[in-house]
Design a protein around this motif. Structure first.
Motif, PDB file in Angstrom:
ATOM      1  N   TYR A   3       0.845  -1.177   0.000  1.00  0.00           N
ATOM      2  CA  TYR A   3       0.000   0.000   0.000  1.00  0.00           C
ATOM      3  C   TYR A   3       0.892   1.243   0.000  1.00  0.00           C
ATOM      4  O   TYR A   3       1.895   1.295   0.716  1.00  0.00           O
ATOM      5  N   GLU A  39      -5.966  -3.168  11.806  1.00  0.00           N
ATOM      6  CA  GLU A  39      -4.581  -3.620  11.981  1.00  0.00           C
ATOM      7  C   GLU A  39      -4.438  -5.092  11.632  1.00  0.00           C
ATOM      8  O   GLU A  39      -3.349  -5.553  11.285  1.00  0.00           O
ATOM      9  N   LYS A  41      -4.744  -7.512   8.987  1.00  0.00           N
ATOM     10  CA  LYS A  41      -4.745  -7.304   7.543  1.00  0.00           C
ATOM     11  C   LYS A  41      -5.706  -8.206   6.790  1.00  0.00           C
ATOM     12  O   LYS A  41      -5.840  -8.098   5.563  1.00  0.00           O
ATOM     13  N   HIS A  44     -10.365  -5.309   5.465  1.00  0.00           N
ATOM     14  CA  HIS A  44     -10.035  -4.237   4.520  1.00  0.00           C
ATOM     15  C   HIS A  44     -10.896  -2.996   4.724  1.00  0.00           C
ATOM     16  O   HIS A  44     -10.449  -1.890   4.438  1.00  0.00           O
ATOM     17  N   ASN A 226      -7.636 -13.065   0.785  1.00  0.00           N
ATOM     18  CA  ASN A 226      -7.813 -11.898  -0.094  1.00  0.00           C
ATOM     19  C   ASN A 226      -8.393 -12.268  -1.452  1.00  0.00           C
ATOM     20  O   ASN A 226      -8.183 -11.562  -2.451  1.00  0.00           O
TER      21      ASN A 226
END
Length: 349
Positions: A3, A39, A41, A44, A226
């Motif tokens: 990111y 925090e 991950k 999202h 993800n």
């Protein structure tokens, strides 16, 4: 996934709605809990709704699409998943008050064909057993590809415990409840939800069926790897899942659930089955009541998104936390976020 600093900065700043509670401490409590959640991950984005004493705030954090920094907002549509069951419970409670149903009715009087298998040693499954997950039905329908197959699947069910004695979460039972509600009111279940819940409370952004604009606003969520997940495809009545809503409409639903003058709400909050020393089942509400607390709550989990929806009538408060992630621990994590936020708000003088 990498990111940029800019993306992270804008992703973590919440988007504030026009319905803000005028208390920076509440705002700070929401931000603190949202940032802590992100925090991890595997998450999202998160949207948080708080209603307190008739005033509300909706805040949004993170990004809906990994790496794009596109925050959710008050127009974002979330799938409510099993929180839809509380709408089913509300209509069932109205049917009881309207004398369309009786909690002690044998469910087979509403079926078009006999189902001798839907009993245990002569003890029938009653309406109240469907509503409280004590029917003995399996979690998922044996057949769910369409409504005709659903009734074929009912013939395959073997009831192994006396109805009303053992809690076992079932997605089969609320779908049958929705069918029964259609039959007694002679209207489609989707129309009943609109007539009894959505229209009276001006929840015009809550719906089963989406148009093209709605689909563009609908969250596409992720699993813990993800990977983008599909949205739920409703094939049955919608008694278990299928409603979509926005954070601003959830405020309206909270206000309904906190309306002590509403007889249907009061009926839907009745304790119908006791699970533990301070834990009950209502009309698809999980109820916690002891000397210090009274809580009505429900969790919703579906492919790519989850939420907790909680009502605290003694504090005249509601909290909802929604995220575009879904994996095994999501519900437990969101529950802790709700509990921590509740404690933080109550600590504010």
């Amino acid at each position: 996934m990498k990111y940029s600093t800019t993306v992270l900065f804008f992703a973590l700043i919440g988007c504030k709605s026009a319905h803000t509670i005028n208390n920076p401490k509440v705002d700070n409590a929401i931000t603190k809990n949202a940032v802590q959640l992100l925090e991890d991950k595997r998450f999202h984005s998160v949207s948080i709704v708080v209603l307190k004493d008739g005033k509300s705030i909706t805040r949004h954090f993170g990004e809906l699409t990994i790496g794009k920094g596109n925050k959710p907002d008050d127009s974002t549509l979330y799938e409510l998943a099993s929180v839809t069951k509380t709408f089913t419970g509300y209509i069932a409670s109205k049917a009881i008050l309207d004398k369309k149903l009786n909690l002690d009715d044998d469910i087979r009087i509403y079926l078009s064909e006999p189902y001798p298998n839907l009993e245990f040693k002569g003890e029938p499954i009653k309406v109240k057993h469907l509503i409280t997950h004590t029917s003995g039905f399996p979690n998922f329908p044996p057949k769910s590809e369409n409504k005709e197959a659903f009734f074929e699947g009912l013939r395959l069910i073997n009831i192994e415990t006396k109805p009303g004695e053992v809690y076992s979460y079932s997605n089969t039972a609320p779908e049958l409840t929705a069918y029964i509600l259609e039959k007694v009111y002679q209207k489609p279940f989707e129309e009943l939800v609109n007539e009894f819940v959505l229209k009276p409370n001006k929840m015009d952004q809550t719906k089963f069926t989406l148009n093209e604009n709605d689909r563009n606003r609908l969250v596409k969520g992720y699993n813990d790897k993800n990977e983008l997940m599909p949205n739920f495809n409703r094939t049955l009545w919608g008694g278990i899942s299928g409603l979509h809503s926005t954070t601003t409409d959830l405020v309206k639903y909270m206000k309904l659930q906190l309306d002590k003058s509403n007889v249907t709400v009061n009926e839907s909050h009745k304790k119908l089955f006791k699970e533990g020393s301070d834990f009950w089942e209502g009309y698809h509400w999980y109820i916690i009541e002891n000397d210090n607390q009274l809580i009505y709550r429900h969790h919703g989990g579906i492919y790519g998104m989850q939420n907790w929806f909680v009502i605290y009538p003694k504090q005249n408060m509601g909290i909802s936390v929604l995220t575009n992630a879904s994996f095994n621990e999501t519900g437990e994590i969101l529950e802790k976020v709700v509990d921590n936020l509740y404690n933080d708000i109550n600590a504010i003088q």
